[in-house]
Scaffold this active site. Sequence first.
Site, short mmCIF file in Angstrom:
data_model
loop_
_atom_site.label_atom_id
_atom_site.label_comp_id
_atom_site.label_asym_id
_atom_site.label_seq_id
_atom_site.Cartn_x
_atom_site.Cartn_y
_atom_site.Cartn_z
N LYS A 186 0.83 -1.20 0.00
CA LYS A 186 0.00 0.00 0.00
C LYS A 186 0.87 1.27 0.00
O LYS A 186 2.07 1.22 0.27
CB LYS A 186 -0.94 -0.01 1.21
CG LYS A 186 -1.94 -1.18 1.19
CD LYS A 186 -2.82 -1.18 -0.05
CE LYS A 186 -4.14 -1.92 0.11
NZ LYS A 186 -4.03 -3.39 0.00
C1 LIG Z 1 -5.36 -4.25 0.72
C2 LIG Z 1 -6.83 -4.12 0.82
C3 LIG Z 1 -7.55 -4.63 1.92
C4 LIG Z 1 -6.95 -5.50 2.97
O1 LIG Z 1 -5.83 -5.05 3.58
P1 LIG Z 1 -4.80 -6.05 4.28
O2 LIG Z 1 -4.00 -5.12 5.13
O3 LIG Z 1 -3.97 -6.69 3.20
O4 LIG Z 1 -5.58 -7.02 5.07
C5 LIG Z 1 -8.90 -4.38 1.98
N1 LIG Z 1 -9.54 -3.70 1.03
C6 LIG Z 1 -8.89 -3.22 -0.05
C7 LIG Z 1 -9.64 -2.46 -1.08
C8 LIG Z 1 -7.52 -3.45 -0.20
O5 LIG Z 1 -6.89 -3.01 -1.29
#
Ligand SMILES: *Cc1c(COP(=O)(O)O)cnc(C)c1O
Length: 397
Positions: A186
């Site tokens: 992210k």
């Molecule tokens: C990455 C993501 C998640 C989940 O996040 P994690 O930290 O990997 O559990 C949830 N929703 C969206 C839209 C994402 O891109």
Amino acid sequence: MPGFELFGDSERKEVQDVLDNGVLMRYGFDAMRNGHWKAKALESELQNTFKVNHAQLVSSGTAAVSVALASAGVGAGDEVIMPTFTFVASFEAILMLGAIPVLVDIDDTLTLDPKAVEAAITDKTKAVMVVQMCGSMGSMDELKSICKKHNLHLVEDACQAIGGTYKNKPLGSIGDLGCFSFDFVKTITCGEGGAVITNNKQYYTHADHYSDHGHDHAGSDRGAETHPFMGYNFRISELHAAVGLAQIKRLPEFLGIQKKNFNIIREALSGIPEVTFRTVPEGGEENYGFLNFYLPDLETARTVSKEFKSEGIDACFHYFDNNWHYVRKWQHLTEQKSLYPLSPQIEEGLKTLKGKEFPVSDHYIARNLSCLIKLSWTADEVKSRAAKMAKIIKETV
Ligand SMILES: *Cc1c(COP(=O)(O)O)cnc(C)c1O
């Protein structure tokens, strides 16, 4: 995106502080810490950055969505409306609470179509989850007024759109509760981590206790704390929070780079008549983490995607053929492949998904390519990439 591309001295320093005092847990051990409270410091940075009263760090973005829903009292048998295009985390987070994911079509914003949301509301609906996909956002005013009219919670999954805004409000701060992910890919990363933000004090208190076994966090003797209700363990560690603390301070820098790179590529593609761009609602500003565009049809999108890959244009996703982000390949959900028995309510709720088609969502996702905007590209790399992409598209359409 992703923030790990630019790790540097500030990340190293924050982590070193934690290792130096040896307290890897976010709660307690006050005397050992030498004043270092990385999770608390990151929560206060999140409150300032996103202009909200409360932030609760948790162990992942998926946990953030579950904790947000639980904090608002969503649970067994309640229906949560979510889009057909999102990461699998969305339905996982709903199912974990015994609630029922109700999938509805998207529009050309690439998230919830407000009309589809309104049509899906039943007397069991408790919440609407808008997923701010690929750096942009849904039609927030419309979604807000639908939720208000039907007395539903609006939960914003802003995991992919941190730093984007709608009418000058940070994404994540517009719904009743907002969720971020700080996983490794992210824009801001902790390695693993997530956060719930809200202006509702009660939801925040719920999130604080629920994510730590129900601990009320009163006083300074952890063992003597009381448990007003049952919780779970979704805690983040100090080591993870330390990385995020360095990264969140760099958000403006990251957004600036994303915007610059995004605009170079968008400019190169905007002269091609067959290319159209995703709709960003009026008053919205993307975080520029992805450039999303539509090609005339599925076949063209498939060919361009294949050519991009063979010409070294990486990280351009054709989600129609992707296993993780679009309902078309979620057979584990639609066929209820669970390790353990699901509740009768969930079994019943998911039945409607088996064999269900989403032609409106297909219409958008089949033609969409979503290209990740990296932070580490040099100016020359972005320019040659943009020129290559334009050339491939022109030769294909
Ligand atoms: C990455 C993501 C998640 C989940 O996040 P994690 O930290 O990997 O559990 C949830 N929703 C969206 C839209 C994402 O891109």
